[in-house]
Design a protein around this motif. Structure first.
Motif, PDB file in Angstrom:
ATOM      1  N   ASP A  20     -25.027  10.180 -36.449  1.00  0.00           N
ATOM      2  CA  ASP A  20     -23.588  10.282 -36.212  1.00  0.00           C
ATOM      3  C   ASP A  20     -22.814  10.787 -37.423  1.00  0.00           C
ATOM      4  N   PHE A  21     -23.415  10.685 -38.625  1.00  0.00           N
ATOM      5  CA  PHE A  21     -22.732  11.176 -39.814  1.00  0.00           C
ATOM      6  C   PHE A  21     -23.482  12.340 -40.466  1.00  0.00           C
ATOM      7  N   ASN A  22     -24.317  12.980 -39.687  1.00  0.00           N
ATOM      8  CA  ASN A  22     -24.951  14.248 -40.078  1.00  0.00           C
ATOM      9  C   ASN A  22     -25.758  14.176 -41.368  1.00  0.00           C
ATOM     10  N   GLY A  23     -26.488  13.096 -41.552  1.00  0.00           N
ATOM     11  CA  GLY A  23     -27.363  13.062 -42.711  1.00  0.00           C
ATOM     12  C   GLY A  23     -27.486  11.695 -43.332  1.00  0.00           C
ATOM     13  N   THR A  24     -28.212  11.646 -44.412  1.00  0.00           N
ATOM     14  CA  THR A  24     -28.470  10.380 -45.086  1.00  0.00           C
ATOM     15  C   THR A  24     -27.271   9.935 -45.911  1.00  0.00           C
ATOM     16  N   PHE A  25     -27.328   8.680 -46.270  1.00  0.00           N
ATOM     17  CA  PHE A  25     -26.249   8.047 -47.035  1.00  0.00           C
ATOM     18  C   PHE A  25     -26.092   8.676 -48.419  1.00  0.00           C
ATOM     19  N   TRP A  26     -27.207   9.158 -48.997  1.00  0.00           N
ATOM     20  CA  TRP A  26     -27.137   9.693 -50.364  1.00  0.00           C
ATOM     21  C   TRP A  26     -26.833  11.197 -50.398  1.00  0.00           C
ATOM     22  N   ASN A  27     -27.250  11.917 -49.366  1.00  0.00           N
ATOM     23  CA  ASN A  27     -26.993  13.357 -49.357  1.00  0.00           C
ATOM     24  C   ASN A  27     -25.675  13.739 -48.690  1.00  0.00           C
ATOM     25  N   ASN A  28     -25.144  12.853 -47.866  1.00  0.00           N
ATOM     26  CA  ASN A  28     -23.965  13.200 -47.062  1.00  0.00           C
ATOM     27  C   ASN A  28     -22.911  12.097 -47.088  1.00  0.00           C
ATOM     28  N   ARG A  29     -22.757  11.448 -48.249  1.00  0.00           N
ATOM     29  CA  ARG A  29     -21.875  10.293 -48.287  1.00  0.00           C
ATOM     30  C   ARG A  29     -20.430  10.649 -47.959  1.00  0.00           C
ATOM     31  N   GLU A  30     -20.027  11.882 -48.213  1.00  0.00           N
ATOM     32  CA  GLU A  30     -18.653  12.273 -47.894  1.00  0.00           C
ATOM     33  C   GLU A  30     -18.383  12.178 -46.395  1.00  0.00           C
ATOM     34  N   ASN A  31     -19.418  12.379 -45.577  1.00  0.00           N
ATOM     35  CA  ASN A  31     -19.239  12.231 -44.130  1.00  0.00           C
ATOM     36  C   ASN A  31     -18.969  10.781 -43.754  1.00  0.00           C
ATOM     37  N   TYR A  32     -19.653   9.859 -44.406  1.00  0.00           N
ATOM     38  CA  TYR A  32     -19.454   8.437 -44.136  1.00  0.00           C
ATOM     39  C   TYR A  32     -18.047   8.008 -44.559  1.00  0.00           C
ATOM     40  N   ARG A  33     -17.595   8.567 -45.677  1.00  0.00           N
ATOM     41  CA  ARG A  33     -16.307   8.141 -46.221  1.00  0.00           C
ATOM     42  C   ARG A  33     -15.118   8.853 -45.583  1.00  0.00           C
ATOM     43  N   ARG A  34     -15.398   9.927 -44.849  1.00  0.00           N
ATOM     44  CA  ARG A  34     -14.294  10.667 -44.218  1.00  0.00           C
ATOM     45  C   ARG A  34     -13.534   9.760 -43.257  1.00  0.00           C
ATOM     46  N   TRP A  35     -14.257   8.908 -42.573  1.00  0.00           N
ATOM     47  CA  TRP A  35     -13.624   8.020 -41.600  1.00  0.00           C
ATOM     48  C   TRP A  35     -13.774   6.575 -42.088  1.00  0.00           C
ATOM     49  N   ASP A  36     -13.160   6.287 -43.224  1.00  0.00           N
ATOM     50  CA  ASP A  36     -13.303   4.971 -43.865  1.00  0.00           C
ATOM     51  C   ASP A  36     -12.040   4.139 -43.641  1.00  0.00           C
ATOM     52  N   PRO A  37     -12.096   3.133 -42.749  1.00  0.00           N
ATOM     53  CA  PRO A  37     -10.912   2.280 -42.534  1.00  0.00           C
ATOM     54  C   PRO A  37     -10.468   1.542 -43.787  1.00  0.00           C
ATOM     55  N   SER A  38     -11.384   1.403 -44.771  1.00  0.00           N
ATOM     56  CA  SER A  38     -11.042   0.639 -45.973  1.00  0.00           C
ATOM     57  C   SER A  38     -10.524   1.519 -47.106  1.00  0.00           C
ATOM     58  N   ALA A  39     -10.281   2.800 -46.841  1.00  0.00           N
ATOM     59  CA  ALA A  39      -9.735   3.676 -47.891  1.00  0.00           C
ATOM     60  C   ALA A  39      -8.402   3.116 -48.385  1.00  0.00           C
ATOM     61  N   PRO A  40      -8.145   3.172 -49.706  1.00  0.00           N
ATOM     62  CA  PRO A  40      -6.925   2.556 -50.263  1.00  0.00           C
ATOM     63  C   PRO A  40      -5.647   3.028 -49.587  1.00  0.00           C
ATOM     64  N   GLU A  41      -5.535   4.326 -49.310  1.00  0.00           N
ATOM     65  CA  GLU A  41      -4.301   4.832 -48.701  1.00  0.00           C
ATOM     66  C   GLU A  41      -4.093   4.279 -47.295  1.00  0.00           C
ATOM     67  N   ARG A  42      -5.177   3.877 -46.645  1.00  0.00           N
ATOM     68  CA  ARG A  42      -5.056   3.281 -45.314  1.00  0.00           C
ATOM     69  C   ARG A  42      -4.684   1.796 -45.419  1.00  0.00           C
ATOM     70  N   ILE A  43      -5.311   1.112 -46.358  1.00  0.00           N
ATOM     71  CA  ILE A  43      -5.015  -0.312 -46.551  1.00  0.00           C
ATOM     72  C   ILE A  43      -3.537  -0.532 -46.842  1.00  0.00           C
ATOM     73  N   LEU A  44      -2.926   0.386 -47.560  1.00  0.00           N
ATOM     74  CA  LEU A  44      -1.508   0.236 -47.903  1.00  0.00           C
ATOM     75  C   LEU A  44      -0.601   0.263 -46.683  1.00  0.00           C
ATOM     76  N   LYS A  45      -1.120   0.745 -45.544  1.00  0.00           N
ATOM     77  CA  LYS A  45      -0.323   0.784 -44.311  1.00  0.00           C
ATOM     78  C   LYS A  45      -0.523  -0.459 -43.446  1.00  0.00           C
ATOM     79  N   PHE A  46      -1.481  -1.318 -43.783  1.00  0.00           N
ATOM     80  CA  PHE A  46      -1.788  -2.474 -42.943  1.00  0.00           C
ATOM     81  C   PHE A  46      -0.559  -3.369 -42.820  1.00  0.00           C
ATOM     82  N   SER A  47      -0.189  -3.692 -41.578  1.00  0.00           N
ATOM     83  CA  SER A  47       0.944  -4.602 -41.384  1.00  0.00           C
ATOM     84  C   SER A  47       0.923  -5.301 -40.030  1.00  0.00           C
ATOM     85  N   THR A  48       0.114  -4.861 -39.101  1.00  0.00           N
ATOM     86  CA  THR A  48       0.104  -5.434 -37.750  1.00  0.00           C
ATOM     87  C   THR A  48      -0.763  -6.689 -37.719  1.00  0.00           C
TER      88      THR A  48
END
Length: 725
Positions: A608-636
């Protein structure tokens, strides 16, 4: 749609609850109806949990196929499985869950349905066997199969007789350390074969065991069948002449954590030869380039062919399934049937020597289709059943079928159908039998389509009891797991939309990008796109509801999801859509992108993320709910549920999300079950789950105050831990 207007309308909109959590959990749960050879009666089991006694009761019953009448066969709780014995219309073979000679073992009994209590023991089995299948041969022998856990030497594992080790240490030299909810050991599931012969005693012939059991799987190193956690008796089959057994196993020659590859093995019933795969890498009949998962091997009526489904991709668990037919003793495997058809068969049965009837997920239902055993690539099967999800079907002597299904509005529906006539007659349906389900019906459900991110998207709608479209009800937005899965018109004892609706909501359950049953293009487009098109589909669905459905109040809407749906709720929390909801619920969802490496089924993430964790980590992090800019929006306000035995999505994911919400000052609660896995199964736990989920949503949506009788968090009987000063 202002607050005061909604509160005043909602207060009169629903004052009575229909399907309640305890009603859902304590309603009878029935098995498929299995007809006798003449098609006169069918046998099925029923179990029911009581919140008064906190115990379950069970029974076996007979359904009159002509009239739909039901009568009790036995309420002996030790009877765990019943099958019809040969061509006899009144004799059954069943598993007795106890053993008078061997603690932890079971017994096989034979009985006549007209005098069930006076049956007799035919065999003693040395462990906890299940998955009984049997045929009667021309010479009158009964050849049967059942499965149990096995040691490497082929001996069946008996928990009550097993020695307790002095140390609890576990040692592993390869991955797949744990799976679903259990840690791997040196034991494995195996199919065993046995034989019953007639012997005269006291003036009449009775069946008795002839020899012991033969382990058909253990001679193949690393093979396992049925394959856990979801494998069962559909993973193996016994030929009608009793000579051959086919079973599915994950590939014994590949790392199980990295590949979905599986093989169909064939072995003589007596175990006189070692099982060999008919579609392995060195098998002469293996279709070229087909390396994925397999399932549902089934023999033709003349015992000469095996039909099975297989996927092409060896790392994609949701790849399209196509049907293959292999001729025993040859190098011939018919290329995939109806190869160009954009659907995935799940259940296969031979109607006759030339045709199959297949169960297929299709557009939010599971329908029955006919498929010729020589169908070409461009053949398009046609369905002859429509609504609901067909879970089982059996052929009757008049060429019709007896089918069992569920729907959003009924937990059990038995009917007859045929490819020529379609659905013929409903014999029994739970919503007309069970007091807990009285009043439910197909009018409780509808669907609509809307323009999503790139294509049309389907969504189911479930209405509350006493629904009045001139009034308004808050939205409950349902997001499914998978992600390659879908909401179906099916009954659920965990995420039942009618239970949620009857609190006072209109439940909308969309099938966005990634959903199965709507074609490969929609399903496969979620790859490396978890927070992209699926999220946009959900946004556009919310906008469609807000702009077009007057009786749904989006101002007081809430949203909930599990598994991938939990990931999406976490993603929504950090997105603009998250501000549209009054409350959110995440059940066993991923949160930290890098934590995905802690799962057990590595093929899933790597596909689902087109490769291994070490070779394609940017794919895993592209959809990261825990990214700092996303956490700053948490309010619900957010409820998180995560269970200790969920090894697919470890509990640390839920704790991580809860920690962040708490430190950010967002109203939040963490619900944990130490004895549950990815699902909440146990009845008492399920009641608490419903009380917490519904209570949380009801509090923030306003339903708690506006709908008399709605579940409230104040009703909780579980102590709430709060160490805030």
């Amino acid at each position: 749609m202002g607050t005061l207007r909604w509160l005043s309308i909602a207060a009169t909109a629903s004052t009575a609850l229909g399907l309640t959590p305890d009603g859902l959990i304590s309603a009878p749960r029935r098995s498929e109806a299995v007809p006798n050879p003449s098609g006169d009666v069918a046998v099925f089991s029923s179990s029911q949990y009581s919140f008064k006694t906190h115990k379950s009761s069970s029974s076996w019953n007979l359904l009159d196929i002509k009239t739909g009448g039901i009568k009790l066969l036995t309420n002996d709780s030790n009877v765990s499985e019943i099958i019809w014995l040969g061509s006899d219309n009144s004799t059954v073979l069943y598993i007795n869950g106890t053993n008078s000679e061997i603690p932890g073992g079971v017994e096989l009994w034979v009985s006549d349905i007209s005098d069930f209590a006076n049956g007799y023991k035919a065999a003693s089995l040395p462990a906890s066997f299940s998955g009984l299948k049997a045929v009667t041969t021309e010479n009158g022998e009964v050849r049967y199969l059942a499965y149990a856990e096995s040691y490497a030497n082929g001996t069946a594992y008996n928990e009550k007789l097993a020695a307790t080790p002095l140390s609890t240490a576990r040692i592993y030299d390869s991955i797949y350390v744990r799976h679903w909810d259990y840690w791997l050991t040196t034991r494995f599931n195996a199919v065993f074969s046995g034989t019953l012969k007639k012997a005269k005693g006291n003036g009449k012939a009775t069946y008795k065991a002839d020899g012991g059991l033969k382990n058909l799987v253990s001679p193949v190193k690393n093979a396992e069948s049925p394959y856990p956690p979801f494998g069962g008796s559909s993973d193996y089959d016994l030929s009608p002449d009793g000579q051959w057994v086919a079973f599915k196993s994950k590939a014994h020659d590949l790392p199980r954590s990295n590949y979905t590859t599986a093989y169909v093995f064939v072995v003589p019933h007596d175990g006189s030869k070692t099982a060999v795969p008919i579609n392995g890498p060195d098998s002469p009949g293996t279709p070229a380039g087909i390396k994925g998962d397999v399932g549902n091997p089934v023999f033709s009526p003349d015992s000469k062919k095996i039909a099975y489904w297989q996927m092409e991709d060896e790392t994609y668990e949701a790849d399209r399934r196509t049907v293959y037919v292999y001729t025993l003793g040859s190098n011939e495997t018919i290329p995939s049937l109806a190869k160009d058809w954009d659907r995935s068969p799940d259940v296969l049965k031979w109607a006759d020597q030339k045709n199959l009837v297949i169960g297929v997920e299709d557009a939010g239902r599971s329908r029955l289709f006919t498929l010729p055993a020589d169908a070409g690539d461009d053949y398009k099967p046609k369905n002859f059943t429509d609504g609901g999800v067909v879970s089982a079907y059996y052929f009757l002597p008049d060429s019709t079928l007896l089918a069992t299904r569920t729907a959003i509005w009924t937990s059990w529906n038995v009917f007859t159908a045929s490819p020529d006539k379609g659905e013929i007659k409903t014999l029994a349906t739970a919503n007309e039998i069970d007091p807990e389900l009285k009043g439910l019906g197909p009018e409780d459900v509808s669907e609509f389509f809307y323009e999503g991110n790139w294509t049309q998207i389907q969504a189911f709608v479930t209405y509350p009891e006493g629904f009045d479209k001139s009034k308004t009800y808050p939205l409950l937005y349902y997001i499914h797991g998978g992600p390659q899965s879908s909401w179906l018109d099916s009954w659920s004892s965990r995420w039942n939309p009618k239970v949620f609706a009857d609190q006072g909501y209109v439940v909308v359950a969309p099938n966005p990008t990634g959903s199965s049953g709507f074609g490969d293009e929609l399903q496969d487009a979620i790859q490396n796109n978890w927070g992209g098109s699926p999220y946009e589909d959900l946004v556009k669905g919310w906008e469609y509801i807000n702009e077009n459905i007057d009786y749904i109040d989006t101002d007081h809407g809430v949203a909930a999801g599990a598994s991938y749906g939990g990931f999406m709720i976490n993603w929504i929390q950090g997105s603009d859509l998250g501000r549209k909801f009054k409350a959110l619920v995440t059940h066993d969802g991923t949160f930290v992108a890098d934590a995905k490496i802690s799962t057990e089924e590595l093929w899933f993430m790597q596909h689902d993320f087109n490769g291994t964790f070490w070779n394609n980590r940017e794919n895993y992090r592209r959809w990261d709910p825990s990214a700092p800019e996303r956490i700053l929006k948490f309010s619900t306000p957010h409820l998180i549920i995560h269970n200790d035995k969920d090894y697919r999505l470890p509990v640390s994911e839920g704790l991580s999300l809860f920690n962040v919400l708490q430190e950010r000052g967002v109203p939040s609660r963490f619900l944990n079950f130490p004895d549950e896995n990815h699902w909440v199964i146990h009845q008492e736990n399920s009641l608490v789950w419903h009380q917490q989920v519904l209570g949380w949503l009801n509090r923030y949506s306003g339903v708690e105050k506006s709908n008399k009788g709605a579940v409230s968090l104040d009703d909780t009987v579980i102590p709430v831990v709060n160490y805030d000063p």
